[in-house]
Scaffold this motif. Structure first.
Motif, PDB file in Angstrom:
ATOM      1  N   ALA A 157       0.796  -1.232   0.049  1.00  0.00           N
ATOM      2  CA  ALA A 157      -0.047  -0.034  -0.068  1.00  0.00           C
ATOM      3  C   ALA A 157       0.906   1.055   0.160  1.00  0.00           C
ATOM      4  N   GLY A 158       0.316   2.380  -0.383  1.00  0.00           N
ATOM      5  CA  GLY A 158       1.132   3.766  -0.364  1.00  0.00           C
ATOM      6  C   GLY A 158       0.452   4.709  -1.116  1.00  0.00           C
ATOM      7  N   PRO A 159       0.999   5.769  -1.634  1.00  0.00           N
ATOM      8  CA  PRO A 159       0.507   6.862  -2.140  1.00  0.00           C
ATOM      9  C   PRO A 159       0.667   6.721  -3.704  1.00  0.00           C
ATOM     10  N   ALA A 160      -0.341   7.413  -4.408  1.00  0.00           N
ATOM     11  CA  ALA A 160      -0.305   7.498  -5.844  1.00  0.00           C
ATOM     12  C   ALA A 160      -0.842   8.745  -6.345  1.00  0.00           C
ATOM     13  N   ARG A 161      -0.627   9.064  -7.677  1.00  0.00           N
ATOM     14  CA  ARG A 161      -1.243  10.120  -8.112  1.00  0.00           C
ATOM     15  C   ARG A 161      -1.792   9.777  -9.560  1.00  0.00           C
ATOM     16  N   VAL A 162      -3.167  10.096  -9.545  1.00  0.00           N
ATOM     17  CA  VAL A 162      -3.854   9.621 -10.756  1.00  0.00           C
ATOM     18  C   VAL A 162      -4.162  10.926 -11.780  1.00  0.00           C
ATOM     19  N   LEU A 163      -3.809  10.921 -12.949  1.00  0.00           N
ATOM     20  CA  LEU A 163      -3.952  11.895 -13.923  1.00  0.00           C
ATOM     21  C   LEU A 163      -4.934  11.549 -14.785  1.00  0.00           C
ATOM     22  N   ARG A 164      -6.033  12.496 -14.818  1.00  0.00           N
ATOM     23  CA  ARG A 164      -6.974  12.121 -16.106  1.00  0.00           C
ATOM     24  C   ARG A 164      -7.692  13.569 -15.986  1.00  0.00           C
ATOM     25  N   ASP A 165      -8.116  13.772 -17.535  1.00  0.00           N
ATOM     26  CA  ASP A 165      -9.041  15.030 -17.902  1.00  0.00           C
ATOM     27  C   ASP A 165      -8.177  16.080 -17.645  1.00  0.00           C
ATOM     28  N   GLY A 166      -7.035  16.413 -17.513  1.00  0.00           N
ATOM     29  CA  GLY A 166      -6.324  17.577 -17.168  1.00  0.00           C
ATOM     30  C   GLY A 166      -6.296  17.779 -15.751  1.00  0.00           C
ATOM     31  N   ARG A 167      -6.594  16.971 -14.777  1.00  0.00           N
ATOM     32  CA  ARG A 167      -6.433  17.272 -13.498  1.00  0.00           C
ATOM     33  C   ARG A 167      -5.641  15.973 -12.929  1.00  0.00           C
ATOM     34  N   ALA A 168      -5.204  16.036 -11.724  1.00  0.00           N
ATOM     35  CA  ALA A 168      -4.508  15.455 -10.729  1.00  0.00           C
ATOM     36  C   ALA A 168      -5.105  14.950  -9.409  1.00  0.00           C
ATOM     37  N   TYR A 169      -5.088  13.793  -9.105  1.00  0.00           N
ATOM     38  CA  TYR A 169      -5.806  13.277  -7.860  1.00  0.00           C
ATOM     39  C   TYR A 169      -4.716  12.754  -6.914  1.00  0.00           C
ATOM     40  N   ASP A 170      -4.499  12.882  -5.749  1.00  0.00           N
ATOM     41  CA  ASP A 170      -3.709  12.321  -4.643  1.00  0.00           C
ATOM     42  C   ASP A 170      -4.654  11.208  -4.060  1.00  0.00           C
ATOM     43  N   VAL A 171      -4.234   9.965  -4.237  1.00  0.00           N
ATOM     44  CA  VAL A 171      -4.956   8.900  -3.992  1.00  0.00           C
ATOM     45  C   VAL A 171      -3.995   7.844  -3.219  1.00  0.00           C
ATOM     46  N   HIS A 172      -4.630   6.949  -2.428  1.00  0.00           N
ATOM     47  CA  HIS A 172      -3.989   5.936  -1.886  1.00  0.00           C
ATOM     48  C   HIS A 172      -4.212   4.533  -2.515  1.00  0.00           C
ATOM     49  N   TRP A 173      -3.188   3.630  -2.966  1.00  0.00           N
ATOM     50  CA  TRP A 173      -3.321   2.366  -3.334  1.00  0.00           C
ATOM     51  C   TRP A 173      -3.069   1.154  -2.475  1.00  0.00           C
ATOM     52  N   LYS A 174      -3.788   0.142  -2.787  1.00  0.00           N
ATOM     53  CA  LYS A 174      -3.656  -0.976  -2.087  1.00  0.00           C
ATOM     54  C   LYS A 174      -3.792  -2.406  -2.864  1.00  0.00           C
ATOM     55  N   ARG A 175      -2.984  -3.303  -2.504  1.00  0.00           N
ATOM     56  CA  ARG A 175      -2.893  -4.742  -3.126  1.00  0.00           C
ATOM     57  C   ARG A 175      -2.630  -5.498  -1.950  1.00  0.00           C
ATOM     58  N   GLY A 176      -3.565  -6.364  -1.554  1.00  0.00           N
ATOM     59  CA  GLY A 176      -3.286  -7.117  -0.377  1.00  0.00           C
ATOM     60  C   GLY A 176      -2.730  -8.305  -0.519  1.00  0.00           C
ATOM     61  N   ALA A 177      -2.641  -8.994  -1.686  1.00  0.00           N
ATOM     62  CA  ALA A 177      -1.997 -10.283  -2.126  1.00  0.00           C
ATOM     63  C   ALA A 177      -1.786  -9.838  -3.674  1.00  0.00           C
ATOM     64  N   ALA A 178      -0.772 -10.917  -3.973  1.00  0.00           N
ATOM     65  CA  ALA A 178      -0.369 -10.980  -5.533  1.00  0.00           C
ATOM     66  C   ALA A 178      -1.537 -11.500  -6.364  1.00  0.00           C
TER      67      ALA A 178
ATOM     68  N   THR B 159      -9.746   7.589  -2.714  1.00  0.00           N
ATOM     69  CA  THR B 159      -9.622   9.148  -2.064  1.00  0.00           C
ATOM     70  C   THR B 159      -9.310   8.707  -0.618  1.00  0.00           C
ATOM     71  N   ALA B 160      -9.215  10.047   0.042  1.00  0.00           N
ATOM     72  CA  ALA B 160      -8.760   9.958   1.417  1.00  0.00           C
ATOM     73  C   ALA B 160      -9.868   9.628   2.236  1.00  0.00           C
ATOM     74  N   ASP B 161     -11.120   9.689   1.807  1.00  0.00           N
ATOM     75  CA  ASP B 161     -12.040   9.137   2.557  1.00  0.00           C
ATOM     76  C   ASP B 161     -12.618   7.585   2.140  1.00  0.00           C
ATOM     77  N   GLY B 162     -11.614   6.916   1.379  1.00  0.00           N
ATOM     78  CA  GLY B 162     -11.929   5.540   1.007  1.00  0.00           C
ATOM     79  C   GLY B 162     -12.777   5.410  -0.420  1.00  0.00           C
ATOM     80  N   ALA B 163     -13.205   6.301  -0.896  1.00  0.00           N
ATOM     81  CA  ALA B 163     -14.026   6.071  -2.146  1.00  0.00           C
ATOM     82  C   ALA B 163     -13.133   5.746  -3.230  1.00  0.00           C
ATOM     83  N   PRO B 164     -13.691   4.878  -4.075  1.00  0.00           N
ATOM     84  CA  PRO B 164     -13.134   4.288  -5.169  1.00  0.00           C
ATOM     85  C   PRO B 164     -12.714   5.552  -6.261  1.00  0.00           C
ATOM     86  N   VAL B 165     -11.732   5.318  -6.623  1.00  0.00           N
ATOM     87  CA  VAL B 165     -11.360   6.241  -7.854  1.00  0.00           C
ATOM     88  C   VAL B 165     -11.292   5.780  -9.327  1.00  0.00           C
ATOM     89  N   ASN B 166     -12.177   6.387 -10.002  1.00  0.00           N
ATOM     90  CA  ASN B 166     -12.630   5.824 -11.238  1.00  0.00           C
ATOM     91  C   ASN B 166     -11.368   6.294 -12.201  1.00  0.00           C
TER      92      ASN B 166
END
Length: 319
Positions: A269-290, A298-305
């Motif tokens: 898990a860790g931070p990520a930056r998603v770029l889409r439609d000319g905007r940037a979003y600071d988000v959190h990524w998580k992959r629990g297992a391979a 997002t910071a409130d736990g909502a999925p990022v499209n």
């Protein structure tokens, strides 16, 4: 990675159809010299698959422009020896006529590919001590030694930047979007974000720059300061770019110069930056297992499209 003696060049094309395709692609048939040891053919790799095709693609300056990148659903950019970068292109919704230049596999590719159900992995070789791990991995390998009819050599390129794959020789058709078990979500843009026109990711000896283009409805890619183009001269412009900050450590493997091969940890898990439609979003990524895909929230736990279309994921070293 280990350098080995040159393989013998295969015979000229045996079928007229293959000849025509090779001339159209500017290539000749058969596996030839590469900078790394080809992998021995393991038992039980025959048969079809309903999973994705993943291709390891050269990203040295001499390998550009690459062929077939624009058709990939996902392109992963990863650090390799000497501070350079390499790409892995994942194909599910369409297969291009030709992909390349094809290069070698790394240990961390095996962890990254576990998110798919027995993917087909096309690559040109691997460090000899890594071969047993590849043999045991739950994937279907297709090297030039295992599928010589699927590979071509381009007379206009010098080795090792001249090896190309014909995906249609490995898979009868694209498996479809259902095979993309990446965990990515697509849809309307999330709320918030900040306007962003350009973002650069730096490796010790390589860099990627993504510049928003409303005309292309995507992020124009530049590599080492040079615009990235298709084999036909068009611009590479993915709809979504993810800068994913991960732990990068030395693996147990070294190249022929003695440099340690980086291992990119994509489970965690860790931070990520998603770029889409000319905007940037600071988000959190998580992959629990391979075996799982990666969730971005997002910071409130909502999925990022993500925007519908091609996604580039650039793995960057976490601070």
């Amino acid at each position: 990675m280990r350098r080995t003696a040159r393989n013998r060049r295969g015979p000229a094309l045996a079928l007229a159809a293959a000849v025509a395709l090779s001339l159209a692609a500017g290539c000749t048939a058969g596996p030839g010299p590469d900078d790394e040891r080809p992998r021995r053919t393991p038992p039980g790799t025959a048969g079809g698959t309903a999973s994705v095709l993943a291709v390891k693609i050269d990203n040295a300056p001499a390998a550009r422009p690459q062929t077939g990148l624009e058709a990939a659903d996902v392109v992963y950019a990863e650090p390799v020896e000497g501070g350079l970068s390499r790409l892995m292109a994942v194909y599910a919704t369409r297969l291009p006529q030709t992909v390349g230049p094809v290069r070698s596999a790394r240990e961390s590719d095996l962890e990254l590919l576990r998110q798919f159900d027995r993917p087909v992995l096309a690559f040109s070789g691997a460090q000899s001590k890594l071969l047993p791990l590849i043999d045991r991995a739950p994937l279907l390998t297709k090297t030039p030694e295992e599928a010589p009819g699927a590979y071509l050599r381009s007379p206009g390129r010098s080795a090792p930047h001249d090896l190309y794959l014909r995906p249609g020789e490995l898979m009868p058709s694209a498996p479809g979007a259902h095979a993309l078990t990446t965990g990515f979500r697509y849809g309307a843009a999330p709320a918030g974000g900040t306007p962003e026109t350009s973002r650069t990711v730096r490796y010790p000896a390589a860099r990627f720059t993504f510049t928003w283009s409303a005309r292309h409805a995507g992020w124009l890619v530049a590599m080492d300061g040079t615009p990235a183009v298709t084999a036909g001269g068009g611009r590479l412009a993915p709809q979504t770019v993810v800068v994913q900050y991960v732990r990068v450590r030395d693996s147990a493997y070294r190249d022929f110069l003695g440099s340690a091969t980086p291992y990119v940890e994509t489970v965690g898990a860790g931070p990520a930056r998603v770029l889409r439609d000319g905007r940037a979003y600071d988000v959190h990524w998580k992959r629990g297992a391979a075996q799982e895909g990666t969730r971005f929230t997002t910071a409130d736990g909502a999925p990022v499209n993500f925007a519908r279309g091609q996604v580039w994921v650039v793995f960057a070293r976490a601070a």
